[in-house]
Design a protein around this motif. Structure first.
Motif, PDB file in Angstrom:
ATOM      1  N   UNK A  66       0.820  -1.207   0.000  1.00  0.00           N
ATOM      2  CA  UNK A  66       0.000   0.000   0.000  1.00  0.00           C
ATOM      3  C   UNK A  66       0.858   1.263   0.000  1.00  0.00           C
ATOM      4  N   UNK A  67       1.933   1.222   0.778  1.00  0.00           N
ATOM      5  CA  UNK A  67       2.808   2.393   0.854  1.00  0.00           C
ATOM      6  C   UNK A  67       3.507   2.638  -0.479  1.00  0.00           C
ATOM      7  N   UNK A  68       4.017   1.566  -1.091  1.00  0.00           N
ATOM      8  CA  UNK A  68       4.761   1.713  -2.354  1.00  0.00           C
ATOM      9  C   UNK A  68       3.860   2.179  -3.486  1.00  0.00           C
ATOM     10  N   UNK A  69       2.620   1.652  -3.567  1.00  0.00           N
ATOM     11  CA  UNK A  69       1.720   2.098  -4.649  1.00  0.00           C
ATOM     12  C   UNK A  69       1.371   3.567  -4.485  1.00  0.00           C
ATOM     13  N   UNK A  70       1.210   4.012  -3.238  1.00  0.00           N
ATOM     14  CA  UNK A  70       0.929   5.435  -3.005  1.00  0.00           C
ATOM     15  C   UNK A  70       2.095   6.301  -3.470  1.00  0.00           C
ATOM     16  N   UNK A  71       3.313   5.839  -3.164  1.00  0.00           N
ATOM     17  CA  UNK A  71       4.494   6.606  -3.569  1.00  0.00           C
ATOM     18  C   UNK A  71       4.667   6.622  -5.082  1.00  0.00           C
ATOM     19  N   UNK A  72       4.405   5.488  -5.737  1.00  0.00           N
ATOM     20  CA  UNK A  72       4.517   5.435  -7.201  1.00  0.00           C
ATOM     21  C   UNK A  72       3.565   6.445  -7.824  1.00  0.00           C
ATOM     22  N   UNK A  73       2.331   6.431  -7.366  1.00  0.00           N
ATOM     23  CA  UNK A  73       1.330   7.363  -7.917  1.00  0.00           C
ATOM     24  C   UNK A  73       1.719   8.816  -7.638  1.00  0.00           C
ATOM     25  N   UNK A  74       2.215   9.081  -6.418  1.00  0.00           N
ATOM     26  CA  UNK A  74       2.581  10.450  -6.053  1.00  0.00           C
ATOM     27  C   UNK A  74       3.746  10.962  -6.905  1.00  0.00           C
ATOM     28  N   UNK A  75       4.787  10.125  -7.089  1.00  0.00           N
ATOM     29  CA  UNK A  75       5.942  10.563  -7.871  1.00  0.00           C
ATOM     30  C   UNK A  75       5.602  10.711  -9.356  1.00  0.00           C
ATOM     31  N   UNK A  76       4.690   9.886  -9.860  1.00  0.00           N
ATOM     32  CA  UNK A  76       4.303  10.025 -11.266  1.00  0.00           C
ATOM     33  C   UNK A  76       3.580  11.349 -11.485  1.00  0.00           C
ATOM     34  N   UNK A  77       2.685  11.709 -10.564  1.00  0.00           N
ATOM     35  CA  UNK A  77       1.995  12.990 -10.695  1.00  0.00           C
ATOM     36  C   UNK A  77       2.964  14.152 -10.480  1.00  0.00           C
ATOM     37  N   UNK A  78       3.978  13.951  -9.605  1.00  0.00           N
ATOM     38  CA  UNK A  78       5.000  14.977  -9.439  1.00  0.00           C
ATOM     39  C   UNK A  78       5.769  15.188 -10.738  1.00  0.00           C
ATOM     40  N   UNK A  79       6.088  14.081 -11.422  1.00  0.00           N
ATOM     41  CA  UNK A  79       6.779  14.174 -12.716  1.00  0.00           C
ATOM     42  C   UNK A  79       5.931  14.951 -13.714  1.00  0.00           C
ATOM     43  N   UNK A  80       4.645  14.631 -13.790  1.00  0.00           N
ATOM     44  CA  UNK A  80       3.761  15.338 -14.717  1.00  0.00           C
ATOM     45  C   UNK A  80       3.703  16.831 -14.379  1.00  0.00           C
TER      46      UNK A  80
END
Length: 472
Positions: free
Chosen positions: A141-155
């Motif tokens: 759960x923690x890793x999926x949240x971070x993946x989504x957060x960093x992808x939106x940060x990249x965008x």
């Protein structure tokens, strides 16, 4: 003859010097635009590629892993393919990303996906149920949240850089236009200074040329015949000026076309936006159906929701066939009918012969959403939404009719005026109208008819362009 030759030589040197300056300015403008265009295209490619990231990544991974851990009947196995798809996307973006913050964000996405894959396999090897739940909550759960957060940060960083590049291009274009204007003004001043020294036999043609220059400064860029003169040098100068005016007019048209292309790109990015409330409400309905032990209806709604988003993506294409658009709007209507079956009915009657017609995606769905939320739901009785598609005079007419509350004449007039001025309005129709006009021309778009208490009809008029013609 000697005097004439001297004038010719002086004018020739003058024109040559002016031409060199103009060429230098033009080359510098082209090099500047080429550099910014390359940078802009790379950023646009990154943003477009990143937008393909599964918006449901966290929910999908979390749900599938939860079902796997609890050994649910809905378990579909480990979501390794989804994680690896995110890794492939991140690797592709790393190769084209140069901005520091963006590169850090996408590198973090790749590292997190690799770590996530390892944690998934760790859960697979764990046999104790409590340990698997702990690993699910503390790792997955923690890793999926971070993946989504960093992808939106990249965008976010790439979109910000894209906007900065666009503003810089606009500023540079203004500077270059100012420079060209100054150079042209200096050239004209020099020509006028030398013309004073000419004999009266050429004063008349020079005065006509001055008048022509004043017209150009006033905005008249129409190419005209050179000023008639017995002096060959004057005639050559006048002819060269008209050619320069023609090139300037062409450059201004190209600049307007580039601006329109940028607007098309921005609208294309807006097409992919889906109302989050629709998704939330649909998921709530699915949960309610499951709790009510209506398993088949829940399965049907999940299937319709999957079809709806699959057609919304349309393999990244902005222009799709009417058949695909019809399947998309049917999925949307089936979902909404499951939620509002007590107040809404619908019919879809589109001529099958028009299924190969091409149109921008998400054309019908906003019109249907408008009919439901601003027409049917406000009515105190059951209503009907009717979608039809017919070919008339070589054009495809798509109509969305409802027998809801309709609009007053004043509100209808305000809505039409706002759409003509290309203003954003609350009904969400202006964006659809603007996309159709940009795609096909000002003679196409939306037409709205409504009567208070009787309902509303929105007609989308587009040219009948077949899929084969677009491919060629």
């Amino acid at each position: 003859m000697k005097k004439t030759y001297s004038i010719k030589g002086r004018l020739r040197r003058l024109v040559t010097g002016i031409s060199i300056v103009l060429v230098v300015v033009l080359v510098s403008v082209l090099l500047m635009l080429g550099s910014y265009s390359s940078h802009y295209e790379r950023l646009l490619h990154n943003v477009t590629t990143a937008s393909e990231f599964n918006r449901e990544f966290k929910d999908t991974i979390d749900q599938r892993m939860y079902y796997y851990v609890i050994e649910s009947q809905y378990s579909q196995g480990l979501p390794i393919e989804e994680v690896r798809a995110a890794q492939i996307l991140a690797k592709a973006l790393i190769d084209t990303t140069t901005q520091k913050n963006s590169r850090q964000a996408i590198t973090s996405v790749l590292d997190l996906c690799e770590n996530l894959e390892g944690k998934i396999y760790q859960i697979e090897k764990t046999t104790d149920y409590d340990q698997r739940l702990t690993q699910l909550e503390n790792n997955v759960y923690v890793l999926t949240s971070l993946v989504e957060e960093y992808m939106y940060t990249y965008l976010y960083y790439e979109a910000a850089e894209l906007n900065a590049v666009q503003q810089e291009v606009a500023r540079q274009v203004r500077v270059e236009i100012g420079l060209i204007t100054v150079v042209c003004a200096l050239a004209i001043a020099i020509v006028l200074r030398h013309s004073i020294r000419l004999s009266r036999s050429i004063t008349g043609p020079l005065e006509e040329m001055c008048g022509r220059v004043e017209n150009v400064a006033g905005g008249d860029l129409t190419v005209q015949e050179p000023v008639p003169s017995e002096i060959r040098e004057i005639h050559t100068l006048s002819e060269g000026m008209e050619q320069m005016i023609g090139r300037l007019d062409e450059q201004m048209r190209e600049s307007r076309q580039r601006q329109e292309s940028l607007r098309r790109t921005e609208l294309a990015l807006l097409q992919a936006q889906i109302n989050p409330h629709f998704l939330y409400n649909t998921m709530d309905t699915i949960i309610w159906l499951i709790e009510a032990d209506k398993q088949q209806e829940a399965v049907d709604m999940v299937s319709n929701l999957s079809s709806f988003f699959r057609h919304s993506l349309s393999r990244g294409e902005d222009v799709i066939t009417l058949a695909e658009e019809e399947r998309h709007v049917r999925s949307y209507l089936q979902i909404q009918h499951a939620r509002y079956k007590d107040i809404m009915e619908y019919t879809v009657d589109i001529d099958p012969g028009l299924h190969d017609a091409m149109l921008p995606k998400l054309t019908l769905q906003p019109l249907v959403e408008n009919a439901l939320y601003h027409g049917i739901k406000l009515k105190r009785a059951k209503g009907t939404i009717r979608i039809t598609g017919r070919l008339e005079d070589g054009c495809v007419l798509l109509r969305v009719e409802d027998n809801g509350v309709g609009m007053t004449r004043e509100r209808l007039s305000q809505l039409r005026s706002a759409m003509e001025r290309q203003e954003r309005v609350g009904f969400g129709l202006s964006a659809v109208n603007q996309r159709l006009m940009l795609q096909f021309g000002p003679e196409y778009g939306l037409r709205i008819h409504s009567e208070e208490g009787l309902g509303t009809t929105v007609t989308a008029r587009i040219p009948y362009t077949r899929k084969e013609a677009v491919s060629r």
